[in-house]
Design a protein around this motif. Structure first.
Motif, mmCIF file in Angstrom:
data_model
loop_
_atom_site.group_PDB
_atom_site.id
_atom_site.type_symbol
_atom_site.label_atom_id
_atom_site.label_comp_id
_atom_site.label_asym_id
_atom_site.label_seq_id
_atom_site.Cartn_x
_atom_site.Cartn_y
_atom_site.Cartn_z
ATOM 1 N N SER A 1 -90.104 -67.614 -7.022
ATOM 2 C CA SER A 1 -88.904 -67.208 -7.752
ATOM 3 C C SER A 1 -88.754 -65.687 -7.816
ATOM 4 C CB SER A 1 -88.931 -67.784 -9.170
ATOM 5 O OG SER A 1 -89.985 -67.233 -9.935
ATOM 6 N N PHE A 2 -89.783 -64.952 -7.410
ATOM 7 C CA PHE A 2 -89.754 -63.494 -7.461
ATOM 8 C C PHE A 2 -89.319 -62.858 -6.145
ATOM 9 C CE2 PHE A 2 -92.061 -64.477 -11.187
ATOM 10 C CZ PHE A 2 -92.200 -63.342 -11.980
ATOM 11 N N ARG A 3 -89.030 -63.649 -5.125
ATOM 12 C CA ARG A 3 -88.769 -63.087 -3.789
ATOM 13 C C ARG A 3 -87.670 -62.041 -3.787
ATOM 14 N NH1 ARG A 3 -88.952 -69.043 -1.023
ATOM 15 N NH2 ARG A 3 -91.238 -69.246 -0.890
ATOM 16 N N SER A 4 -86.548 -62.345 -4.425
ATOM 17 C CA SER A 4 -85.428 -61.405 -4.394
ATOM 18 C C SER A 4 -85.627 -60.224 -5.332
ATOM 19 C CB SER A 4 -84.123 -62.131 -4.734
ATOM 20 O OG SER A 4 -84.151 -62.627 -6.057
ATOM 21 N N HIS B 1 -82.980 -66.628 -24.635
ATOM 22 C CA HIS B 1 -83.007 -68.018 -24.183
ATOM 23 C C HIS B 1 -81.564 -68.506 -24.147
ATOM 24 C CE1 HIS B 1 -87.334 -68.410 -24.248
ATOM 25 N NE2 HIS B 1 -87.361 -67.851 -25.442
ATOM 26 N N ALA B 2 -81.029 -68.634 -22.946
ATOM 27 C CA ALA B 2 -79.626 -69.014 -22.810
ATOM 28 C C ALA B 2 -79.352 -69.483 -21.389
ATOM 29 C CB ALA B 2 -78.714 -67.824 -23.138
ATOM 30 N N ALA B 3 -78.456 -70.446 -21.270
ATOM 31 C CA ALA B 3 -77.911 -70.827 -19.969
ATOM 32 C C ALA B 3 -76.724 -69.902 -19.711
ATOM 33 C CB ALA B 3 -77.473 -72.281 -19.967
ATOM 34 N N THR B 4 -76.656 -69.329 -18.517
ATOM 35 C CA THR B 4 -75.668 -68.287 -18.246
ATOM 36 C C THR B 4 -74.879 -68.593 -16.977
ATOM 37 O OG1 THR B 4 -77.179 -66.680 -19.246
ATOM 38 C CG2 THR B 4 -75.355 -65.799 -17.940
ATOM 39 N N VAL B 5 -73.559 -68.543 -17.103
ATOM 40 C CA VAL B 5 -72.684 -68.731 -15.952
ATOM 41 C C VAL B 5 -71.871 -67.471 -15.722
ATOM 42 C CG1 VAL B 5 -72.532 -71.235 -16.282
ATOM 43 C CG2 VAL B 5 -70.806 -69.723 -17.334
ATOM 44 N N VAL B 6 -71.303 -67.380 -14.534
ATOM 45 C CA VAL B 6 -70.434 -66.256 -14.185
ATOM 46 C C VAL B 6 -69.080 -66.800 -13.760
ATOM 47 C CG1 VAL B 6 -70.078 -64.297 -12.634
ATOM 48 C CG2 VAL B 6 -72.375 -64.838 -13.462
ATOM 49 N N LEU C 1 -75.812 -68.254 -13.218
ATOM 50 C CA LEU C 1 -76.593 -67.033 -13.013
ATOM 51 C C LEU C 1 -78.046 -67.261 -13.369
ATOM 52 C CD1 LEU C 1 -76.815 -63.968 -12.425
ATOM 53 C CD2 LEU C 1 -76.239 -63.571 -14.839
ATOM 54 N N ASN C 2 -78.294 -67.954 -14.473
ATOM 55 C CA ASN C 2 -79.656 -68.226 -14.933
ATOM 56 C C ASN C 2 -79.584 -69.346 -15.965
ATOM 57 O OD1 ASN C 2 -82.120 -67.656 -16.913
ATOM 58 N ND2 ASN C 2 -82.625 -66.719 -14.945
ATOM 59 N N ASP C 3 -80.571 -70.243 -15.957
ATOM 60 C CA ASP C 3 -80.475 -71.412 -16.835
ATOM 61 C C ASP C 3 -81.316 -71.312 -18.100
ATOM 62 O OD1 ASP C 3 -79.290 -74.009 -17.224
ATOM 63 O OD2 ASP C 3 -81.284 -74.863 -16.905
ATOM 64 N N ASP C 4 -82.082 -70.209 -18.252
ATOM 65 C CA ASP C 4 -82.942 -70.188 -19.446
ATOM 66 C C ASP C 4 -83.328 -68.807 -19.943
ATOM 67 O OD1 ASP C 4 -84.560 -71.674 -21.421
ATOM 68 O OD2 ASP C 4 -86.244 -70.722 -20.412
ATOM 69 N N ASN C 5 -83.563 -67.836 -19.045
ATOM 70 C CA ASN C 5 -84.138 -66.558 -19.473
ATOM 71 C C ASN C 5 -83.467 -65.335 -18.861
ATOM 72 O OD1 ASN C 5 -87.265 -67.924 -20.101
ATOM 73 N ND2 ASN C 5 -86.407 -66.347 -21.411
ATOM 74 N N PRO C 6 -82.176 -65.137 -19.075
ATOM 75 C CA PRO C 6 -81.563 -63.890 -18.617
ATOM 76 C C PRO C 6 -82.002 -62.735 -19.507
ATOM 77 C CG PRO C 6 -79.994 -65.103 -19.934
ATOM 78 C CD PRO C 6 -81.205 -65.994 -19.780
ATOM 79 N N SER D 1 -86.182 -69.183 -15.023
ATOM 80 C CA SER D 1 -84.943 -69.934 -15.258
ATOM 81 C C SER D 1 -85.206 -71.352 -15.733
ATOM 82 C CB SER D 1 -84.094 -69.955 -13.975
ATOM 83 O OG SER D 1 -82.824 -70.531 -14.206
ATOM 84 N N GLY D 2 -86.283 -71.556 -16.472
ATOM 85 C CA GLY D 2 -86.545 -72.876 -17.031
ATOM 86 C C GLY D 2 -86.745 -73.930 -15.962
#
Length: 294
Positions: A30-33, A143-148, A181-186, A203-204
């Motif tokens: 998950s750290f590649r980018s 702790h949040a699910a995040t959309v763009v 964007l992220n499902d748990d830890n932005p 991202s959970g």
């Protein structure tokens, strides 16, 4: 022989030094980018060094937290020099240890490479350290699910099981072009006078590890209800609504003060709401319409 790796998350660069030459892309996919070319001379958020350290508990160490969740068991002690953290991927699994200074700028890690979950443990270690270290630099891990949508990030908070991921999925179903964007830890912070949400390597349960960032269009705290109702939260109410979703050591008054100061500035820059809702499309439509009004 050790090897250094550098990562940049939410604009902050940190160093990870591991013994031997592990396959970092396999170990931390998950750290590649977020891998980057670092320099030992640049300002770093923290240094993370794998080294043999004692796991003996001192009589003066104070246990602050002992949590068991879907990511295993974590125990946190305050020590005379900072903090001691024990992690187990399974509640009764192999133990791994962190020792940090009070500001989480220098971290020593004792890692058992025989643990079949060592990659997950290392990721959790870095998440814990990052979420505490960024507080002193104006960042908050939430702790949040995040959309763009339309170039803005929308964050959905709430207690476990309240439907954060479900609500994020409903936005993606209802509104063309909406993406996760992220499902748990932005991470959120102020940059150039704007509140910004950043994707992270954590991202959970939903794999979504985007090294991207967007201005925040709103934050909403969800709760289950028999009908859909949106209530705007302002000033102190907005602060209180977002605070429970922020990562920090409440027993550390200096750190907690930094977190609260940053959050007080952040919630003035975007609408904050409470959404009592059903897990249906109407809830997503109502939420979007209300946020767009402010």
């Amino acid at each position: 022989m050790s090897k250094d790796y550098y990562f940049q998350v939410a604009g902050f660069t940190f160093n990870v030094r591991l013994c031997g030459k592990p396959d970092i892309e396999r170990l931390l996919p998950s750290f590649r980018s977020f891998l980057c070319d670092g320099s030992p001379h640049e300002k770093l958020l923290f240094y993370f060094v794998e080294t043999p350290v004692s796991d003996t508990i001192s009589d003066r160490d104070v246990l602050l937290e002992d949590n068991v969740n879907d990511m295993g068991r974590t125990r946190l002690w305050r020590t005379s020099t900072g903090y001691r953290i024990e992690l187990r991927f399974m509640a009764d699994g192999t133990a791994h240890y962190l020792y940090t200074d009070p500001y989480f700028t220098f971290v020593k890690a004792k890692i058992d490479w025989n643990d079949s979950y060592v990659g997950e443990v290392l990721s959790s270690m870095l998440r814990i350290v990052f979420s505490q270290a960024v507080i002193y630099y104006g960042g908050i891990s939430v702790h949040a699910a995040t959309v763009v949508l339309d170039g803005k990030a929308y964050l959905f908070m709430g207690k476990s099981g309240t439907g954060k991921s479900t609500h994020a999925a409903l936005w993606q179903e209802c509104f063309p072009g909406c993406e996760l964007l992220n499902d748990d830890n932005p991470t959120i912070r102020i940059a150039n006078g704007k509140a910004i949400a950043y994707g992270t390597p954590w991202s959970g349960k939903t794999p979504c590890y985007k090294n991207l960032c967007y201005p925040i269009g709103g934050i909403v705290r969800l709760s289950q209800a028999k009908e859909n109702r949106f209530t705007l939260q302002e000033n102190v109410d907005a602060f209180i609504t977002v605070l429970p979703g922020c990562s920090g050591i409440r027993q550390n008054s200096d750190q907690y003060g930094e977190l609260c100061d940053t959050l007080a500035r952040l919630v003035c820059l975007f609408p904050v709401g409470k959404l009592e809702c059903l897990p249906d499309r109407q809830a997503a439509v109502l939420c979007k319409e209300k946020l767009k009004m402010y």
